[in-house]
Design an enzyme around this catalytic site. Structure first.
Site, PDB file in Angstrom:
ATOM      1  N   GLY A 192       3.817   1.142   5.437  1.00 45.41           N
ATOM      2  CA  GLY A 192       4.942   1.854   6.029  1.00 45.41           C
ATOM      3  C   GLY A 192       4.773   2.149   7.498  1.00 45.41           C
ATOM      4  O   GLY A 192       5.477   3.007   8.035  1.00 45.41           O
ATOM      5  N   LEU A 209      -4.435   3.728  -2.876  1.00 47.31           N
ATOM      6  CA  LEU A 209      -5.866   3.701  -2.622  1.00 47.31           C
ATOM      7  C   LEU A 209      -6.472   5.072  -2.911  1.00 47.31           C
ATOM      8  O   LEU A 209      -6.123   6.063  -2.263  1.00 47.31           O
ATOM      9  CB  LEU A 209      -6.142   3.302  -1.176  1.00 47.31           C
ATOM     10  CG  LEU A 209      -5.533   1.975  -0.724  1.00 47.31           C
ATOM     11  CD1 LEU A 209      -5.940   1.675   0.707  1.00 47.31           C
ATOM     12  CD2 LEU A 209      -5.929   0.845  -1.653  1.00 47.31           C
ATOM     13  N   ALA A 258       0.859  -1.184   0.000  1.00 50.39           N
ATOM     14  CA  ALA A 258       0.000   0.000   0.000  1.00 50.39           C
ATOM     15  C   ALA A 258       0.895   1.234   0.000  1.00 50.39           C
ATOM     16  O   ALA A 258       1.640   1.464   0.951  1.00 50.39           O
ATOM     17  CB  ALA A 258      -0.909  -0.010   1.225  1.00 50.39           C
ATOM     18  N   MET A 259       0.824   2.019  -1.061  1.00 54.66           N
ATOM     19  CA  MET A 259       1.716   3.163  -1.231  1.00 54.66           C
ATOM     20  C   MET A 259       0.899   4.452  -1.204  1.00 54.66           C
ATOM     21  O   MET A 259       0.158   4.756  -2.138  1.00 54.66           O
ATOM     22  CB  MET A 259       2.505   3.023  -2.534  1.00 54.66           C
ATOM     23  CG  MET A 259       3.317   1.729  -2.598  1.00 54.66           C
ATOM     24  SD  MET A 259       4.282   1.535  -4.114  1.00 54.66           S
ATOM     25  CE  MET A 259       5.533   2.813  -3.887  1.00 54.66           C
ATOM     26  N   SER A 260       1.039   5.188  -0.105  1.00 52.92           N
ATOM     27  CA  SER A 260       0.248   6.405   0.089  1.00 52.92           C
ATOM     28  C   SER A 260       0.761   7.575  -0.735  1.00 52.92           C
ATOM     29  O   SER A 260       0.048   8.558  -0.932  1.00 52.92           O
ATOM     30  CB  SER A 260       0.255   6.796   1.567  1.00 52.92           C
ATOM     31  OG  SER A 260       1.566   7.176   1.955  1.00 52.92           O
ATOM     32  N   GLY A 261       2.000   7.483  -1.182  1.00 52.60           N
ATOM     33  CA  GLY A 261       2.637   8.621  -1.826  1.00 52.60           C
ATOM     34  C   GLY A 261       3.633   9.299  -0.897  1.00 52.60           C
ATOM     35  O   GLY A 261       4.273  10.280  -1.277  1.00 52.60           O
ATOM     36  N   ASP A 318       7.530   6.857   3.927  1.00 53.80           N
ATOM     37  CA  ASP A 318       7.556   5.608   4.687  1.00 53.80           C
ATOM     38  C   ASP A 318       7.063   4.430   3.854  1.00 53.80           C
ATOM     39  O   ASP A 318       7.701   3.370   3.820  1.00 53.80           O
ATOM     40  CB  ASP A 318       6.714   5.732   5.956  1.00 53.80           C
ATOM     41  CG  ASP A 318       7.333   6.654   6.985  1.00 53.80           C
ATOM     42  OD1 ASP A 318       8.579   6.732   7.023  1.00 53.80           O
ATOM     43  OD2 ASP A 318       6.586   7.302   7.742  1.00 53.80           O
ATOM     44  N   SER A 319       5.926   4.590   3.196  1.00 61.84           N
ATOM     45  CA  SER A 319       5.376   3.482   2.417  1.00 61.84           C
ATOM     46  C   SER A 319       6.252   3.175   1.207  1.00 61.84           C
ATOM     47  O   SER A 319       6.357   2.017   0.790  1.00 61.84           O
ATOM     48  CB  SER A 319       3.947   3.785   1.974  1.00 61.84           C
ATOM     49  OG  SER A 319       3.881   4.933   1.157  1.00 61.84           O
ATOM     50  N   CYS A 366      -9.601   3.606   9.707  1.00 57.77           N
ATOM     51  CA  CYS A 366      -9.140   3.334   8.338  1.00 57.77           C
ATOM     52  C   CYS A 366      -8.296   2.065   8.300  1.00 57.77           C
ATOM     53  O   CYS A 366      -8.428   1.245   7.384  1.00 57.77           O
ATOM     54  CB  CYS A 366      -8.347   4.524   7.809  1.00 57.77           C
ATOM     55  SG  CYS A 366      -7.792   4.342   6.090  1.00 57.77           S
ATOM     56  N   CYS A 369      -6.868  13.224   6.813  1.00 60.36           N
ATOM     57  CA  CYS A 369      -6.653  13.360   5.368  1.00 60.36           C
ATOM     58  C   CYS A 369      -7.883  13.857   4.628  1.00 60.36           C
ATOM     59  O   CYS A 369      -7.762  14.492   3.583  1.00 60.36           O
ATOM     60  CB  CYS A 369      -6.185  12.030   4.774  1.00 60.36           C
ATOM     61  SG  CYS A 369      -7.445  10.736   4.734  1.00 60.36           S
TER      62      CYS A 369
END
EC number: 2.8.1.13
Length: 377
Positions: free
Chosen positions: A134, A41, A15-18, A21-22, A110, A209
């Protein structure tokens, strides 16, 4: 008790939030030999309405940052639309909890409903073995094959509190490559820079967010409307007015807009929020001292504890630990604090620890105060 990693390469959905860390977590998973696929996501039907300036995890620019990181790492990348599920399980829940006079934690919700329920379910259905994020936490594998969630090696970055809702089945498919990292955030950024990841200098996100400007009260007012009511002291005397009880939290001091000072000249704090009569009660700081609480909807990171026990408890994402006695009876958790604590509100999560091990999490339903009657949601 031995810590994972797994003994064989896994199919991993990162899962890559941008964020940094991820991205580093995905890079480490790939470097460890796993077959990694990145996914971002999409949590808003209108991403432009979410935060900009690289401070959240739900914007178009975040999606682009995640894609660029995946390209550098050399892994496939996709964007999955979970906006409807996110709205129902996180945003609508957030609004409903405040409307009911409670104080929710949307990041914890979440993780429970989106990242390790909707996302994990879809990942397993597609043949992935694990979901990688992350987060700073550690999954430990016991000799009998069971798993436990523990704090990160670096307490300063530990995020196990918001992961306390994960059960053993979810832990069996969770991967946190940053959890055993005894490094500073600056060193994580330096690692990202060495790997050629452009997010190395991207600011961390701290706010909710889905609230674009950080104005929680304004966000709630737009959805719940203005509802004028009274601010009263402990005797019931009106000392001010408000435009919506949902705009307050237990322990709040600023923004009360009380017309005249207390008789003793000391600051006043929000003691209670009553959505039934739309009243906010304020009083002195010592009236916030909580000696015990009850919590509902417990979720255990493994086997549920049997009988009373001694633990430490954490009451907010960036809070410290406090010693407690706790017992589970008829699905309800009762907790007694060794020393009174403040800033405890119905709707918040309490997470219990046994040393570094996360025992489980529950939602606070009512508190018992040292100088006042039980406060309930």
């Amino acid at each position: 008790m031995t810590q994972t990693p797994p003994q064989r390469p896994l199919r991993v959905l990162a899962a890559m939030s941008g964020g940094v860390d991820s991205a580093v977590a995905a890079a480490r998973a790939a470097e460890a030999g796993h077959d990694v696929t990145g996914v971002h996501l999409a949590l808003s039907a209108n991403p432009q309405s979410f935060r900009t300036g690289a401070r959240g995890c739900c914007t178009i620019e975040d999606s682009r940052d995640a894609r660029r990181a995946a390209d550098v790492i050399g892994i496939p990348f996709y964007v999955w639309d979970l906006a409807e599920r996110f709205r129902e399980d996180v945003v609508d829940d957030f609004v409903a909890e405040y409307e009911a006079g409670r104080t929710p934690n949307p990041c914890l919700r979440c993780n429970e409903k989106i990242k390790f329920a909707a996302l994990l379910d879809k990942a397993l259905a597609l043949g992935f073995d694990a979901v990688c994020t992350g987060h700073y936490a550690t999954v430990v594998l016991n000799e009998d094959g069971t798993r436990e969630l523990h704090r990160a090696s670096d307490m300063a970055k530990d995020q196990s509190y918001v992961l306390g809702v994960l059960d053993e089945k979810q832990l069996a498919h969770a991967m946190f490559p940053l959890g055993d990292t005894l490094t500073t955030k600056d060193e994580i950024r330096a690692e990202a820079e060495r790997r050629g990841l452009a997010v190395a200098k991207k600011p961390d996100s701290h706010d909710i967010c889905f609230i674009a400007d950080g104005d929680t009260q304004g966000f709630l007012a737009a959805r719940l409307g203005k509802a004028e009511g009274d601010i009263v002291d402990e005797s019931g005397t009106k000392v001010g007015s408000h435009e919506g009880a949902y705009g307050f939290t237990i322990g709040q001091r600023k923004g009360l807009r009380i017309g005249h000072p207390a008789a003793d000249g000391k600051p006043r704090y929000v003691l209670d929020i009553s959505p039934v009569n739309n009243t906010v009660t304020v009083g002195p700081a010592e009236a916030l001292d909580v000696t015990a609480l009850t919590a509902i909807k417990p979720r255990w990171c493994g086997t549920a504890p049997e009988g009373p026990g001694r633990y430490t408890a954490q009451l907010r994402a960036h809070g410290g630990e406090t010693p407690v006695s706790a017992a589970l009876e008829d699905g309800e958790l009762t907790v007694a604090f060794d020393e009174p604590v403040r800033g405890v509100a119905p709707g918040q999560a309490i997470v219990l620890y046994d040393g570094t091990r996360v025992v489980g999490s529950a939602t606070i339903a009512a508190t018992t105060r040292r100088t006042a009657a039980t406060a309930t949601a």
